[in-house]
Design a protein around this motif. Structure first.
Motif, PDB file in Angstrom:
ATOM      1  N   ALA A  14       0.700  -7.772  -3.887  1.00 50.92           N
ATOM      2  CA  ALA A  14       2.114  -7.413  -4.068  1.00 50.92           C
ATOM      3  C   ALA A  14       2.613  -6.641  -2.850  1.00 50.92           C
ATOM      4  O   ALA A  14       1.822  -6.121  -2.064  1.00 50.92           O
ATOM      5  CB  ALA A  14       2.276  -6.559  -5.316  1.00 50.92           C
ATOM      6  N   ASN A  15       3.908  -6.611  -2.713  1.00 53.30           N
ATOM      7  CA  ASN A  15       4.662  -5.845  -1.695  1.00 53.30           C
ATOM      8  C   ASN A  15       4.724  -6.532  -0.320  1.00 53.30           C
ATOM      9  O   ASN A  15       5.754  -6.583   0.286  1.00 53.30           O
ATOM     10  CB  ASN A  15       4.125  -4.424  -1.499  1.00 53.30           C
ATOM     11  N   PHE A  20       8.362  -3.794  -1.472  1.00 53.36           N
ATOM     12  CA  PHE A  20       7.833  -3.051  -2.627  1.00 53.36           C
ATOM     13  C   PHE A  20       8.467  -3.502  -3.943  1.00 53.36           C
ATOM     14  O   PHE A  20       9.693  -3.491  -4.078  1.00 53.36           O
ATOM     15  CB  PHE A  20       8.074  -1.547  -2.425  1.00 53.36           C
ATOM     16  N   ASP A  21       7.622  -3.900  -4.863  1.00 48.32           N
ATOM     17  CA  ASP A  21       8.022  -4.355  -6.207  1.00 48.32           C
ATOM     18  C   ASP A  21       8.851  -5.651  -6.189  1.00 48.32           C
ATOM     19  O   ASP A  21       9.362  -6.077  -7.220  1.00 48.32           O
ATOM     20  CB  ASP A  21       8.808  -3.276  -6.975  1.00 48.32           C
ATOM     21  N   HIS A 135       6.368  -3.818 -13.626  1.00 43.30           N
ATOM     22  CA  HIS A 135       6.801  -4.358 -12.334  1.00 43.30           C
ATOM     23  C   HIS A 135       6.328  -5.803 -12.322  1.00 43.30           C
ATOM     24  O   HIS A 135       5.258  -6.138 -12.825  1.00 43.30           O
ATOM     25  CB  HIS A 135       6.273  -3.545 -11.147  1.00 43.30           C
ATOM     26  N   ASP A 137       6.112  -8.095  -9.621  1.00 43.11           N
ATOM     27  CA  ASP A 137       5.672  -8.795  -8.401  1.00 43.11           C
ATOM     28  C   ASP A 137       4.342  -9.530  -8.577  1.00 43.11           C
ATOM     29  O   ASP A 137       4.214 -10.712  -8.239  1.00 43.11           O
ATOM     30  CB  ASP A 137       5.641  -7.847  -7.181  1.00 43.11           C
ATOM     31  N   ASN A 138       3.332  -8.840  -9.136  1.00 46.63           N
ATOM     32  CA  ASN A 138       2.032  -9.498  -9.329  1.00 46.63           C
ATOM     33  C   ASN A 138       2.091 -10.588 -10.396  1.00 46.63           C
ATOM     34  O   ASN A 138       1.575 -11.693 -10.184  1.00 46.63           O
ATOM     35  CB  ASN A 138       0.947  -8.482  -9.730  1.00 46.63           C
ATOM     36  N   ARG A 186       1.799   5.120  -7.593  1.00 47.84           N
ATOM     37  CA  ARG A 186       3.275   5.053  -7.646  1.00 47.84           C
ATOM     38  C   ARG A 186       3.863   6.461  -7.592  1.00 47.84           C
ATOM     39  O   ARG A 186       5.004   6.659  -7.180  1.00 47.84           O
ATOM     40  CB  ARG A 186       3.762   4.301  -8.902  1.00 47.84           C
ATOM     41  N   ARG A 233       1.170   6.141   1.134  1.00 49.05           N
ATOM     42  CA  ARG A 233      -0.033   5.839   0.348  1.00 49.05           C
ATOM     43  C   ARG A 233      -1.320   5.800   1.154  1.00 49.05           C
ATOM     44  O   ARG A 233      -2.409   5.862   0.588  1.00 49.05           O
ATOM     45  CB  ARG A 233       0.131   4.459  -0.326  1.00 49.05           C
ATOM     46  N   ALA A 260      -0.971  -1.772  -4.702  1.00 48.62           N
ATOM     47  CA  ALA A 260      -1.111  -0.311  -4.716  1.00 48.62           C
ATOM     48  C   ALA A 260      -2.430   0.134  -4.110  1.00 48.62           C
ATOM     49  O   ALA A 260      -2.784   1.303  -4.181  1.00 48.62           O
ATOM     50  CB  ALA A 260      -0.988   0.185  -6.151  1.00 48.62           C
TER      51      ALA A 260
HETATM   52  N1  HSE Z   1       4.453  -3.094  -6.478  1.00 51.16           N
HETATM   53  C1  HSE Z   1       3.380  -2.460  -7.176  1.00 51.16           C
HETATM   54  C2  HSE Z   1       3.021  -1.167  -6.482  1.00 51.16           C
HETATM   55  C3  HSE Z   1       2.202  -3.372  -7.225  1.00 51.16           C
HETATM   56  O1  HSE Z   1       2.840  -1.200  -5.261  1.00 51.16           O
HETATM   57  O2  HSE Z   1       2.936  -0.134  -7.137  1.00 51.16           O
HETATM   58  C4  HSE Z   1       1.020  -2.809  -7.946  1.00 51.16           C
HETATM   59  O3  HSE Z   1      -0.041  -3.748  -7.852  1.00 51.16           O
END
Ligand code: HSE
Length: 307
Positions: A14-15, A20-21, A135, A137-138, A186, A233, A260
């Motif tokens: 994802a992202n 993001f998201d 969320h 995305d995944n 997050r 992160r 993440a």
């Molecule tokens: N978009 C989410 C995040 C994906 O980055 O928190 C989590 O796998």
């Protein structure tokens, strides 16, 4: 009458840096397998040999099935057999893969013929069990395959077929991850961002979309630049900066955190020396005394019935 069905759904990233998201990509690395069997009892039960919650209310696939039973007022009990192959807690869309497989399996079992957005909406319910918030995305990537752009309010997924020669090298570090890892990661994201940073990310995100439309792995990879979430992160991944630097030096077009985290993903194409990129990433984690294993993979076509 169909009483049993097995669906496999892929891991995902994802992202892709600045999305993001919003951005997701199904990756042909690992597949979760979910078998739904109709039962005479009213119960929803989970059968698994893996270390995952057996209570359907706390299990991603269980939550999806319970919600679909309620929504479609089906009368049978359901046994959910889960074989988890996507490593959990590493930013590979593990919870999403089970949720996606469960939603697609339920749709097939009851011949509901739901459209992509509806399947993704149901699968998204499962994410709440692990991430605390929904969320998409995944799950969107895992259900539909390929590259996805998620728009919410109303939920609307745009899917683009990725270039067939796009390759990803994913380094999965052996780190002990917190139980609710996605929720924790997050929590470190800034609540406010500067206008300049939002412009930088927007320009890169739009270039990534152009890269997928033009089937151009180099444009995709070179636009994987995120000045908002990755800097917030990366401290959670020991050795991240070295892994990134090494992969770029070895020829990767772009490198970022997979979802993440803590997996790190490098983007390249089939004609690049992907083994060299993988080795460079391993050496990067070595410098922080972290073991890792690397997977070289291509995009996946998404969830499908296991024949
Ligand atoms: N978009 C989410 C995040 C994906 O980055 O928190 C989590 O796998």
């Amino acid at each position: 009458m169909v009483t049993k069905i097995t669906v496999v759904a892929p891991s995902s990233t994802a992202n892709l840096g600045p999305g993001f998201d919003v951005f997701g990509l199904a990756v042909d690395a690992f597949y979760d397998e979910v078998t739904l069997t109709k039962k005479k009892t009213k119960k929803v039960s989970i059968v698994t040999e893996d270390d995952i919650p057996k209570n359907p209310e706390k299990n991603t696939a269980g939550l999806v099935v319970k919600n679909m039973i309620k929504k479609f007022k089906t009368k049978d009990g359901i046994e959910i057999k889960i074989k988890k192959n996507v490593p959990a807690g590493y930013g590979m869309g593990s919870s999403a893969a089970s949720a996606a497989a469960a939603a697609v399996a339920f749709d097939k079992l009851y011949k509901l013929r739901l459209d992509g957005n509806s399947l993704v909406r149901f699968a998204g319910i499962g994410e709440k069990a692990s991430a605390g918030t929904i969320h998409y995305d995944n799950v969107a990537a895992s259900v539909l395959g390929g590259f996805v752009i998620v728009r919410t309010n109303p939920l609307d997924i745009i899917k683009i077929d990725p270039p067939t020669h796009l390759r990803m090298c994913i380094a999965v570090p052996k780190l002990i991850v917190p139980k609710k890892k996605t929720k924790v990661s997050r929590g470190v994201i800034p609540k406010k961002i500067s206008f300049a940073d939002s412009i930088t990310n927007l320009s890169n995100a739009t270039a990534i979309v152009a890269g997928f439309l033009n089937k151009d792995p180099e444009l995709i990879g070179k636009s994987i630049k995120d000045v908002i979430v990755e800097p917030a992160r990366k401290h959670m991944i020991p050795g991240f900066s070295k892994v990134k630097e090494n992969a770029l030096k070895a020829g990767a077009f772009g490198v970022t955190i997979s979802g993440a985290g803590p997996s790190v993903i490098a983007f390249s194409k089939s004609s690049e020396n992907n083994k060299k990129i993988g080795l460079a990433m391993t050496k990067g984690f070595d410098s922080a005394k972290i073991e890792c294993h690397t997977i070289i993979c291509k995009p996946s076509i998404g969830a499908s019935i296991k024949k």
